[in-house]
Every structure is written in C-alpha cells, then in structure tokens.
Design an enzyme around this catalytic site. Sequence first.
Site, mmCIF file in Angstrom:
data_model
loop_
_atom_site.group_PDB
_atom_site.id
_atom_site.type_symbol
_atom_site.label_atom_id
_atom_site.label_comp_id
_atom_site.label_asym_id
_atom_site.label_seq_id
_atom_site.Cartn_x
_atom_site.Cartn_y
_atom_site.Cartn_z
ATOM 1 N N LYS A 268 30.614 16.304 -33.963
ATOM 2 C CA LYS A 268 30.455 16.820 -35.576
ATOM 3 C C LYS A 268 31.869 17.888 -35.655
ATOM 4 O O LYS A 268 31.907 18.419 -36.929
ATOM 5 C CB LYS A 268 29.181 17.273 -35.744
ATOM 6 C CG LYS A 268 29.073 18.855 -35.013
ATOM 7 C CD LYS A 268 27.635 19.392 -35.446
ATOM 8 C CE LYS A 268 27.451 20.535 -34.443
ATOM 9 N NZ LYS A 268 28.324 21.666 -34.539
ATOM 10 N N LYS B 118 34.815 12.114 -27.184
ATOM 11 C CA LYS B 118 33.220 11.800 -27.677
ATOM 12 C C LYS B 118 33.255 11.874 -29.260
ATOM 13 O O LYS B 118 33.695 13.007 -29.849
ATOM 14 C CB LYS B 118 32.512 12.932 -27.003
ATOM 15 C CG LYS B 118 31.418 12.084 -26.004
ATOM 16 C CD LYS B 118 30.693 13.250 -25.379
ATOM 17 C CE LYS B 118 29.172 12.883 -25.717
ATOM 18 N NZ LYS B 118 28.248 13.812 -25.023
ATOM 19 N N LYS C 220 30.871 25.431 -21.183
ATOM 20 C CA LYS C 220 30.831 25.831 -22.846
ATOM 21 C C LYS C 220 31.705 27.180 -22.914
ATOM 22 O O LYS C 220 32.030 27.697 -23.911
ATOM 23 C CB LYS C 220 29.285 26.172 -23.191
ATOM 24 C CG LYS C 220 28.650 24.885 -23.496
ATOM 25 C CD LYS C 220 27.364 25.078 -24.107
ATOM 26 C CE LYS C 220 26.827 23.780 -24.480
ATOM 27 N NZ LYS C 220 25.392 23.942 -24.828
#
Length: 344
Positions: free
Chosen positions: A209, A206, A114
């Site tokens: 959103k 993947k 991340k």
Amino acid sequence: MAFKERVFSGVQPTGNLHLGNYLGAIVKFVALQERYDCIYCVVDMHAITVWQDPAELKRSIREVTAAFIACGIDPKKHIVFNQSQVAEHAELAWIFNCVARLGWLNRMTQFKEKTGKDRENASVGLYAYPNLMAADILVYLATHVPVGEDQKQHVELARDIAQKFNNDFAPAIASLGLGPAFFPQPEPLIQGPATRVMSLRDGTKKMSKSDPSDYSRINLTDDADAIAQKVRKAKTDPNPLPHDEKGLESRPEADNLVGIFAALASRTKADVLTEFGGAQFSNFKAALVDLSVDRLGPIGAEMKRLVQDPAHIDSVLADGSARAQAIAAENMRYVKDIVGFVRR
C-alpha cells in the site's frame, strides 16, 4: 489437558487492503471457518506501535472489518472484533512482558528490519509487540494461528512464553486443578504454498500500500474498471508464456501474474501454464481481467456498501468484542489466580 481447537488471527488496520492481503491471508481465514471456531481480530493496538492519524485509524478499523465480511467471514458464527475493545489483551501482555526475556525479543528479526539503524528512536511498543501478539493468541487459549512466513517467529515466541509461564507457575496451576499446563502450545497454520503477491509494476517487490503508484496494486475497494485497467497495464516481458514452471524462474513479472491467476482460480501454476503456455500476454491478460473482475468485483462493491454504514460495522465490532471478552475475561481470572494477584 486437551485444549479445544480454536483459531486466532489478526490484521492490522493500516488502510488500503489490497490483493496481497486478500490472497495472503483473508482467503485462508474464510476457508478455516469450515473446520474451526475462529476469532478474527482487527489489531488496532498493534497499529499504534507507529504513529497513526486518529481519524484515519478509525476509518481503517472499519475498512478491515468491512473486508472481512465482504470476503465471506461470518461474524455471527465466528467472532470479529477490534483488539482495543477487549482490555484483557493489554492485561495479559503486561504479564507476558514479565515472563518473556530480553534475549528472546532481541532475536526478533522483524523489529530489526522495521527499525534499521534508527533503533533508538523506535517505540517501546514496537519492540514489545511480539509479547502483545502472544497475549492476543493465548488470552483465548487458541491452538492454531494462520500466519505468513514473516510472522512464524512470533508464533514460536508465543509458544516459548506459554511454556515458560506453565513451568514457572506449575505448582499454582496444579493447585487450582487446572492440570499440567494452563496455556496451550499454539501451532502456526501455514496452509499450502504461500501466495506471495508482487507489485504489478515490478515483479521483484512485494505488492504494498505504500508504493507511490496505485497501478502497482489492486485495492480491494477497486471497481471492475480499475481492476481491468491495472491488469492490462501490469508489467510483462516480450516472450510468450512458458509451458512449465521452470520457464518462470528468471521472469518475475510473468511468475507473479501466473501466480495471481492460479490463486484466484484455486489452481496450480503448472495447471495454468498447461492452459496458457505458448500464449502471448495479451491473451493471458484478457483471461486474467475476466477472472479478477469476477472474483474481486463483488468484494469491492460489498466493501463500499458496508463502509458507507459505519453504524452497522460498529455494531458488528461491539457484538464481537462482547463475545471475545466473555472468553478472555474468564481466562484472565484464572491467570490472576495463578500469578497470585488478589481480585474481586
């Protein structure tokens, strides 16, 4: 000590829940209700490890709660709440900050993924997030945690923290008559083959959103027309569908659509290819449109209805939080006695 079987899992309120969240997690939550006592949490404290717009965060907490209910989680039989309403999560997380070792957290791959090269700029919360996740699970003495592969490492850390706490405080635990261990060793529940839902525009990525194209995903709030349009426009290749799974290997878009059909129909990919092998995509997509609208249309309609009644959602969360806190507070009283705190 035999621990009562209990499931705990959480979903981050980061808005725009989509088909990947539904097939990857929420469907499994619904199924687990039949076999376990379940606690399902909207993990809003985890969400703020990266900055959130406060108004948007409120909306997202309510939307995830609406999704839980619309998909079939029963908030009366089980517990549905948001994490920030139960202060014991944060209390236990601090104690776990003092039990967990830096070396353990340095091995967490998700933090590295991340933050990339910008690690110095990440929040301390993002780094210590796995300790809070361990507290989420263990404050309820939960024994089972439904997780995807990406979170399995965090459940293993929760087990390490539980083990170290039990070892470090063994004499105090025994002196309070709590048996050989206070915390259970939670088990990751990885149910069947994970449904990894990929983008409808690119079968190698993947479903997300954050993808700029709304056509890359089916949102749980999409109506029947939007679902149908997105399935029809989903990227495919020019060849007919293969007769067996081996034929999907170098065809990511075909593999994704067959996987979505299989998951929505509760069938195997092999079974779907027995029916549609040799068919053109136009025929297969027509069947996938019907199936998707049939399964997801009612969820979207119910979510829209629930989101328009925030007072009802807030009352579900308030009730769930009170019931969750009753369990968490009792366990925290024991933890404080074990650690040696003086309490009221």
